[in-house]
Design a protein around this motif. Structure first.
Motif, PDB file in Angstrom:
ATOM      1  N   LYS A  69      -4.912  -3.547  -2.225  1.00 42.15           N
ATOM      2  CA  LYS A  69      -6.232  -2.935  -2.075  1.00 42.15           C
ATOM      3  C   LYS A  69      -7.298  -3.655  -2.901  1.00 42.15           C
ATOM      4  CE  LYS A  69      -4.629   1.752  -1.014  1.00 42.15           C
ATOM      5  NZ  LYS A  69      -4.608   3.165  -1.462  1.00 42.15           N
TER       6      LYS A  69
ATOM      7  N   GLU B   6      -2.237  -0.433  -6.728  1.00 39.00           N
ATOM      8  CA  GLU B   6      -1.819  -1.006  -5.445  1.00 39.00           C
ATOM      9  C   GLU B   6      -2.534  -2.347  -5.262  1.00 39.00           C
ATOM     10  OE1 GLU B   6      -1.539   2.339  -2.294  1.00 39.00           O
ATOM     11  OE2 GLU B   6      -2.868   3.125  -3.867  1.00 39.00           O
TER      12      GLU B   6
ATOM     13  N   THR C  29      -5.033   4.715  -9.109  1.00 43.89           N
ATOM     14  CA  THR C  29      -5.026   6.172  -8.963  1.00 43.89           C
ATOM     15  C   THR C  29      -4.237   6.796 -10.108  1.00 43.89           C
ATOM     16  OG1 THR C  29      -3.189   5.913  -7.396  1.00 43.89           O
ATOM     17  CG2 THR C  29      -5.355   6.323  -6.465  1.00 43.89           C
TER      18      THR C  29
ATOM     19  N   ILE D 113       0.846  -1.194   0.000  1.00 40.50           N
ATOM     20  CA  ILE D 113       0.000   0.000   0.000  1.00 40.50           C
ATOM     21  C   ILE D 113       0.879   1.242   0.000  1.00 40.50           C
ATOM     22  CG2 ILE D 113      -1.668   1.345   1.350  1.00 40.50           C
ATOM     23  CD1 ILE D 113      -2.937  -1.286   2.203  1.00 40.50           C
TER      24      ILE D 113
ATOM     25  N   ASN E 204      -9.221  -6.894  -3.450  1.00 38.62           N
ATOM     26  CA  ASN E 204      -9.479  -8.117  -2.681  1.00 38.62           C
ATOM     27  C   ASN E 204     -10.660  -8.926  -3.195  1.00 38.62           C
ATOM     28  OD1 ASN E 204      -7.401  -7.705  -0.607  1.00 38.62           O
ATOM     29  ND2 ASN E 204      -8.642  -5.947   0.011  1.00 38.62           N
TER      30      ASN E 204
ATOM     31  N   GLU F 123      -2.189   5.720   1.831  1.00 35.97           N
ATOM     32  CA  GLU F 123      -3.053   5.335   2.944  1.00 35.97           C
ATOM     33  C   GLU F 123      -4.359   6.128   2.961  1.00 35.97           C
ATOM     34  OE1 GLU F 123      -2.473   2.923   4.965  1.00 35.97           O
ATOM     35  OE2 GLU F 123      -0.318   2.507   4.818  1.00 35.97           O
ATOM     36  N   ASN F 124      -4.396   7.265   2.265  1.00 40.77           N
ATOM     37  CA  ASN F 124      -5.555   8.166   2.356  1.00 40.77           C
ATOM     38  C   ASN F 124      -6.628   7.872   1.322  1.00 40.77           C
ATOM     39  OD1 ASN F 124      -3.673   8.929   0.426  1.00 40.77           O
ATOM     40  ND2 ASN F 124      -4.145  11.106   0.571  1.00 40.77           N
ATOM     41  N   THR F 125      -6.538   6.732   0.616  1.00 41.36           N
ATOM     42  CA  THR F 125      -7.599   6.342  -0.309  1.00 41.36           C
ATOM     43  C   THR F 125      -7.714   4.828  -0.351  1.00 41.36           C
ATOM     44  OG1 THR F 125      -8.407   6.457  -2.597  1.00 41.36           O
ATOM     45  CG2 THR F 125      -6.030   6.353  -2.292  1.00 41.36           C
ATOM     46  N   GLU F 126      -8.943   4.353  -0.592  1.00 42.69           N
ATOM     47  CA  GLU F 126      -9.162   2.916  -0.731  1.00 42.69           C
ATOM     48  C   GLU F 126      -9.087   2.465  -2.188  1.00 42.69           C
ATOM     49  OE1 GLU F 126     -12.861   1.982   1.098  1.00 42.69           O
ATOM     50  OE2 GLU F 126     -12.188   2.486   3.130  1.00 42.69           O
ATOM     51  N   LYS F 127      -8.976   3.409  -3.115  1.00 44.52           N
ATOM     52  CA  LYS F 127      -8.895   3.078  -4.536  1.00 44.52           C
ATOM     53  C   LYS F 127      -7.609   2.303  -4.831  1.00 44.52           C
ATOM     54  CE  LYS F 127      -9.692   6.222  -7.559  1.00 44.52           C
ATOM     55  NZ  LYS F 127      -9.595   7.493  -8.293  1.00 44.52           N
ATOM     56  N   PHE F 128      -7.722   1.239  -5.620  1.00 46.33           N
ATOM     57  CA  PHE F 128      -6.511   0.494  -5.982  1.00 46.33           C
ATOM     58  C   PHE F 128      -5.851   1.052  -7.240  1.00 46.33           C
ATOM     59  CE2 PHE F 128      -9.972  -1.823  -8.130  1.00 46.33           C
ATOM     60  CZ  PHE F 128      -9.480  -1.929  -9.422  1.00 46.33           C
TER      61      PHE F 128
END
Length: 300
Positions: free
Chosen positions: A160, A157, A133, A123, A162, A126-131
Motif C-alpha cells: 500500500k 502493509e 493500522t 495486502i 507506493n 482490503e477495506n482501507t488504503e492506510k498502510f
C-alpha cells in the motif's frame, strides 16, 4: 555496495535484531508505534524464542522481540507470503507471548502490556488504503478502550506504500521506504543523510559487511521465498485452469452432447490461453466434429 532485503527473516533480524541495532530499532519503533514521537527512550533486544516452555503450545513465529520504555514487550514479524490462517497466527503469537510472561504461581499483576507489530509484503485489509493500522480492544457501541491497552496489534502493509524516493516526507515513510526498496540501491540515498539510524541500517544491510556464512544463509532464504512464491502462483494458476476446464466441459456437453474420456483429456491439457479461445469459439460449434477439428488445429 548492494544491500540485502529487510523483507526476508534473515535480513530483518540482521538489520533490526543485531547487537548494534538498538538505535535503529528505537527509531523504527517510535515511528511505527508512536507516530514518530520519542516515546521509547531505551530498549533491550531479547531472544524471541526464550519464552518459558508451556506444554501444548504451538511454536511462535517471531523475528525480533524487545523490552521497551514502560516495561512493555514488542514482538515483530516480517511476513512475505500470505499463508493460510495468518491473521489467526498473529493473534496467537501475541496471546502466547503475553501469557508466557508469568512463571508458575506468579500473579496476574506481573503481566505487562504487549504490542505485536506485523509487517506484510501483501495486502491484508482490503477495506482501507492506510498502510499503517493500529488495533486495540474497544467497547463495541461506545468505542471506549479496555484497561491499559494490554495487547495492541499494529500492521504495516508494504504494497500500500507506493511513494517514490523524492516523495518521502517523514521518518515513518522513510523506514517503510527502506524496508521495501533498500536492495534497489548501490549506495545510501542522499535523501537519508539527515537520519543517522537509517544510514546505520543501510550499513548493516550492506552485503560487503556480511560473512561468507551469512551470505550463504541469505541466499538460501531468498531461494526459499522465491520457491514459495512460485508454488503459490502455480497452484493459483492450476486452480483457475481446473475451474475453467470444468466450466467449458459443461458447456460443451450442453452444446454437442457427451464428451468421450479421450477428448476430455485433450481439453484438460490445454493452456489457460487456449481455454480462453475455446470458451469463445465453442458457441459456434454444431457438433463434436467441430470440437475435434479445433483441437487438431491447436495441436499442430
Amino acid at each position: 555496495m548492494p544491500f540485502i532485503s529487510a523483507k526476508t527473516d534473515f535480513g530483518f533480524k540482521k538489520i533490526f535484531g543485531s547487537a548494534q541495532s538498538k538505535g535503529i530499532l528505537i527509531s523504527f519503533l517510535n515511528a511505527m508505534l508512536y507516530d514518530a514521537q520519542p516515546t521509547i527512550e531505551d530498549l533491550e533486544i531479547i531472544d524471541p524464542y526464550a519464552a518459558p516452555s508451556v506444554t501444548g503450545l504451538k511454536d511462535t513465529y517471531l523475528d525480533v522481540k524487545a523490552k521497551i520504555t514502560g516495561n512493555k514487550t514488542v514482538i515483530i514479524e516480517m511476513q512475505v507470503i500470505n499463508v493460510e490462517a495468518f491473521t489467526k497466527r498473529v493473534v496467537y503469537n501475541a496471546a502466547k507471548t503475553y501469557a508466557t510472561q508469568l512463571r508458575p504461581r506468579e500473579g496476574y499483576s506481573k503481566l505487562n502490556p504487549l504490542i505485536a507489530l506485523t509487517i506484510t509484503d501483501f495486502i491484508l485489509f482490503e477495506n482501507t488504503e492506510k498502510f499503517l493500522t493500529h488495533f486495540v480492544f474497544k467497547e463495541l457501541e461506545e468505542n471506549f478502550e479496555y484497561y491499559n491497552r494490554e495487547i495492541e496489534l499494529v500492521f504495516v502493509e508494504l504494497p500500500k506504500f507506493n511513494k517514490e524516493l523524492e516523495q518521502v516526507e517523514n521518518i515513518i515513510q522513510s523506514w517503510i521506504y527502506f524496508i521495501k526498496n533498500a536492495p534497489l540501491f548501490d549506495e545510501i540515498p542522499e535523501k537519508f543523510a539527515s537520519i543517522p539510524e537509517i544510514q546505520t541500517a543501510f550499513s548493516i544491510a550492506s552485503r560487503t559487511n556480511l560473512t561468507l556464512k551469512e551470505l550463504e544463509e541469505l541466499e538460501k532464504r531468498e531461494m526459499f521465498f522465491e520457491d514459495q512464491r512460485g508454488a503459490i502462483i502455480k497452484s493459483r494458476k492450476e486452480g483457475i485452469i481446473e475451474g475453467q476446464t470444468a466450466l467449458i466441459l459443461r458447456l460443451l456437453v450442453r452444446r454437442t452432447g457427451e464428451i468421450s474420456p479421450e477428448i476430455q483429456t485433450r481439453i484438460q491439457q490445454l493452456s489457460l490461453e487456449q481455454l480462453d479461445d475455446l470458451g469463445e469459439i465453442l458457441l459456434d460449434f454444431t457438433s463434436q466434429q467441430d470440437l475435434i477439428a479445433w483441437l487438431e488445429s491447436v495441436s499442430r
